[in-house]
Scaffold this motif. Structure first.
Motif: not given
Length: 714
Positions: A292, A294, A676
C-alpha cells in the motif's frame, strides 16, 4: 520459544492399500492419508521452522534410503527429508503418495530408516521426536532385532505411534471379522514392539474419528509487564512495600488465520515473498505481495491539475472531534502528554460484595511473583492471603511501560491447592462510565406521573409465569445417578466454530484444491442449537407463552406497494395542497434531500416524474461523495443510497437504481469521485446496498448470483 520437533511419517503405499474394505467408498490409502494430511497441514499452518517433518514410503516401487547398504531395505523410499514443509512440498507429496504395484517391503526396516533420519538431523540436540507408522499390516515383517529397536527408541527418546487400517483394538471396541492370519501375526508383532518401547498403538478408525475434535493450541505465556507492585512511595518512605511481579494473560481472544493479499507480478524484478503458511498456498512465481502506498494532496490552483502533493512530514497532526479535525502542534502535545514510569501502585481497597462485575473492561491477566525470587513470592503470597481472608479486592494504577498511559485495574486473590496469584482486570475511568435511564419494566408512568400496573405493554401474570417456566425448562444441566448436578456442556468441550472451522477449511483446501470443503463437524455445531431433549421438554411451555402473549403471524411486506397506489383522500373531500396553494416540488435541495425526494415521489403522476426525482437524487449523491472531506459525508451517502433503493423497490422501478449503482461502483473504485473512496465502497458493501435482484423485485432482470458477484468483486 516453542519446542523443536522432528516427526517422521511412515506411510504404507503397497498395492493392497488400493482396496476398499469394510464398506468404505474410498481406498485404504486415501482413508489413512486423511489422518496423515491433517497432521502435516496442522504443522505447516504454524509456520514454525523448528517443526520439521519427514515422510517415508513403505512398499514403494523403488528403493531410496539414506543408508550405504540398501540390502534388507528394499521397496522403502524417503519421499520427504526432515525439514520444514511448505506448500510446494505438500503439492509434490500429494502427487507422489500413490498406491504402488507391489506389496514387498518390511515395516520394521522402515522404522530403522526413520530412526536414522531423526538421529542424523537432530544430532544430540533437544528435540521432541516422533515416528508415525500407518499401515494395513499386510505383507511380511521381520521379527529379528525387535528388542534392539525398542531399546534404541527408548534410548533416543523417540515416541512410536502405530496406527493400523482395521487393526483390532479392544479398548476402542473394534474387531475385524475373518482376519487374515498373516495380518493377525503382524498386528501382534507391532503391538509387542509398541509395548516394549512405551509407544502408542491403535486402530486407524479411532484416530480418524478423533479428527473431529478441534485441537486446542497451547500458547506459551509472554509477560506483558515486569516491575514492582508498590504500596506507598519507596523513594520517600522506608516503610513502603515493593514486590517484584510479572503479568501474564489469563484469557485472550483467539483469532482465525488472516488472509494475505497477492496480485499478478507485472515486472521481472518484483520482490517474491516467501511461502511459509497455508494462507499463501496459491502463491507461485507469477504472484507478488500487495504493498500500500499513501499520498497526500491539497488544493492548489497554481499547479497543474489543481492539486499539490505533500510529504507526510509537511502535514500537521489532527484529531477527530465529531466531524471536525482539530489541529494540535507537537509542542502543545508534549505539554499534554503524561510522563509515566512502569509500575503498579496500589491506590485503594474495596469489599468484594461492593464490586459490580459489569465494571470489567478487558480480558483478565494473572499477577505472579518474579520467578526465582523467593522474597517476592513470600510477600505476594502474604498480600494474596490478606485479601482473601478479608474478602477484599485491591485497586491499582498500572503503567505497563515507561511513557504509556496509566490504567486503573482491579486485583482479586485466587488461591488453589498448588497455585496462587492475583487476577487483574481493567476498570473504567469516570469518563468511561455512561449512565442511561430506561423506563421500568413492571409499570407504565403516564405524562401526569400516574403509575399504571396493568397496560397492554406490560406482561400479565399468566405471561410472566409461562416465561419463567419456559426459562427453567431450557436449563442445560442434568443430574447424575447420585442426584448431583452435572453440566451437560462442559466448558472444555466448548470450541469456537469460527476459529476451528476456518482452520479446517484452510487445511482441507491445501490438500484438495478442487474439491468442496466438507461440512463442519458435529462437535462444532452442537452448540448452535439447543439439544433435542431440551427442545421437546420446553415445547409445551413455549406453546403456553404463544397463547398468553397472543402471538400472531405478521404478513410479509408487500413488494411494490406504491406502484398502483390509491392516494388517501380526506373525509371532507377537500384538496389540502390546493387550499394552501402548495406547488408540486420540481427541484430537490441537497440540504434536505431525503424528505424532499420522498415528497416528490408521493406527488409523481408519471414514470417520467419518478425518473426526474431519481436523477436529481443520484446527482446529489455523487456530488456529496466528490466534495466529502475524508469520510465526513460517507454516512449521509449510505443513508441516501439506502432510501433511493427502498423507494425504487416500492415504486417497482429497480432498473433506475441498478443503472445508477453499477457505474457508481466503477467511479468509486477508479477514484473518479474526488480521490480514494475505497472505504465508502466498503460501507456500501457492509450495508448490502448492491443491485436489486429478482428475489427482491419481480421487475428486476438481475439474478441473485449476479447481485452477490457485484458486491463481492472489487
Amino acid at each position: 520459544m516453542a519446542e523443536k520437533e522432528a516427526t517422521v511419517y511412515i506411510v504404507d503405499v503397497g498395492k493392497s492399500m488400493k482396496q476398499h474394505n469394510n464398506g468404505r467408498d474410498i481406498s485404504d490409502l486415501d482413508w489413512a492419508m486423511r489422518y496423515v494430511w491433517d497432521k502435516i497441514t496442522t504443522t505447516v499452518a504454524t509456520g514454525r521452522k523448528t517443526a520439521t517433518v519427514g515422510v517415508v514410503g513403505l512398499k514403494t516401487n523403488e528403493t531410496k534410503v539414506p543408508l550405504e547398504d540398501e540390502e534388507g531395505y528394499e521397496n522403502i523410499s524417503v519421499i520427504q527429508d526432515l525439514g520444514q514443509v511448505l506448500m510446494p512440498d505438500i503439492r509434490r507429496l500429494r502427487e507422489e503418495i500413490k498406491p504402488s504395484e507391489t506389496d514387498e517391503g518390511d515395516a520394521i526396516s522402515s522404522l530403522i530408516v526413520a530412526i536414522q533420519m531423526i538421529n542424523v538431523y537432530t544430532k544430540k540436540l533437544k528435540y521432541k521426536r516422533k515416528i508415525y507408522l500407518v499401515t494395513n499390516g499386510k505383507g511380511t515383517m521381520s521379527s529379528d532385532g525387535l528388542s534392539d529397536i525398542a531399546s534404541k527408541l527408548k534410548a533416543d527418546n523417540i515416541e512410536l505411534i502405530v496406527l493400523g487400517v482395521d487393526f483390532d483394538d479392544p479398548d476402542y471396541g473394534f474387531k475385524e471379522e475373518d482376519k487374515d492370519e498373516g495380518k493377525a501375526e503382524n498386528e501382534a508383532l507391532l503391538r509387542g514392539l509398541v509395548e516394549d518401547c512405551d509407544g502408542v498403538y491403535g486402530t486407524l478408525a479411532q484416530a480418524i474419528a478423533e479428527l473431529d475434535t478441534p485441537r486446542v493450541k497451547v500458547v506459551r505465556g509472554i509477560p506483558s509487564f515486569r516491575g514492582d507492585v508498590r504500596l506507598g512511595d519507596p523513594t520517600q518512605y522506608d516503610t513502603a512495600l515493593r514486590i517484584q511481579v510479572e503479568r501474564y494473560y489469563r484469557t485472550y481472544v483467539a483469532k482465525p488465520p488472516s488472509a494475505s493479499s497477492f496480485v499478478m507480478k507485472t515486472g521481472g524484478d518484483a520482490s517474491q515473498p516467501s511461502i511459509q503458511t497455508l494462507e499463501a498456498k496459491d502463491m507461485d512465481a507469477n504472484l507478488t505481495s500487495v504493498r500500500n502506498v499513501r499520498t497526500y494532496h491539497v488544493d492548489d490552483p497554481t499547479v497543474a491539475g489543481g492539486k499539490r502533493e505533500l510529504d507526510r512530514e509537511e502535514l500537521a497532526k489532527g484529531y477527530e472531534y465529531g466531524r471536525t479535525a482539530v489541529h494540535i502542534s507537537e509542542s502543545d502535545e508534549n505539554i499534554t502528554k503524561l510522563e509515566t514510569t512502569a509500575v503498579m501502585d496500589l491506590i485503594g481497597f474495596i469489599q468484594a460484595d461492593h464490586y459490580d462485575r459489569f465494571m470489567n473492561m478487558s480480558t483478565s491477566n494473572v499477577i505472579i511473583a518474579q520467578k526465582t525470587n523467593d522474597k517476592a513470592a513470600l510477600a505476594l503470597s502474604s498480600l494474596i492471603h490478606a485479601l482473601f481472608e478479608l474478602d477484599c479486592y485491591a485497586i491499582a494504577r498500572l503503567v505497563v511501560k515507561d511513557g504509556k498511559n496509566p490504567l486503573i485495574v482491579l486485583l482479586a486473590p485466587s488461591i488453589e491447592p498448588d497455585y496462587e496469584c492475583l487476577l487483574e482486570v481493567q476498570l473504567p475511568f469516570f469518563e468511561d462510565v455512561r449512565s442511561y435511564k430506561f423506563p421500568p419494566l413492571d409499570k407504565v408512568i403516564t405524562i401526569s406521573g400516574k403509575e399504571v400496573k396493568e397496560h397492554r405493554n406490560l406482561p400479565s401474570d399468566d405471561l410472566v409465569n409461562a416465561m419463567s417456566k419456559y426459562v427453567d425448562s431450557m436449563e442445560l444441566i442434568d443430574k447424575d445417578e447420585e442426584g448431583e448436578v452435572v453440566d451437560t456442556i462442559p466448558m472444555e468441550d466448548n470450541y469456537s466454530p469460527l476459529l476451528h472451522r476456518i482452520e479446517q477449511a484452510v487445511r482441507w483446501r491445501a490438500i484438495h484444491p478442487d474439491e468442496p470443503v466438507p461440512p463442519p463437524s458435529e462437535r462444532l455445531t452442537r452448540l448452535s442449537k439447543p439439544p433435542e431433549e431440551v427442545q421437546k421438554r420446553a415445547q409445551k411451555y413455549l406453546d403456553r407463552i404463544i397463547s398468553a402473549a397472543d402471538v400472531k403471524k405478521v404478513p410479509p411486506k408487500a413488494k411494490g406497494r406504491k406502484r398502483n397506489r390509491d392516494v388517501d383522500k380526506p373525509l371532507s373531500g377537500l384538496d389540502i395542497d390546493e387550499l394552501l396553494h402548495r406547488e408540486k416540488r420540481a427541484k430537490i435541495s441537497p440540504s434536505n434531500a431525503i424528505p424532499e425526494f420522498k415528497q416528490m415521489l408521493a406527488t409523481a403522476e408519471t414514470v417520467e416524474a419518478i425518473k426526474d426525482a431519481t436523477s436529481q437524487m443520484q446527482k446529489i449523491i455523487e456530488d456529496r461523495i466528490r466534495t466529502s472531506f475524508g469520510d465526513s459525508n460517507y454516512d449521509r451517502v449510505v443513508e441516501e443510497l439506502g432510501v433511493l433503493r427502498e423507494e425504487l423497490i416500492d415504486y417497482e422501478e429497480p432498473d433506475l437504481y441498478n443503472e445508477f449503482v453499477q457505474p457508481l461502483k466503477e467511479k468509486i473504485l477508479k477514484e473518479k469521485l474526488g480521490g480514494d473512496r475505497q472505504e465508502l465502497w466498503w460501507l456500501i458493501r457492509r450495508s448490502k446496498l448492491g443491485l436489486i435482484d429478482k428475489a427482491v423485485s419481480d421487475r428486476s432482470e438481475v439474478t441473485e448470483e449476479e447481485a452477490k458477484q457485484f458486491l463481492s468483486s472489487k
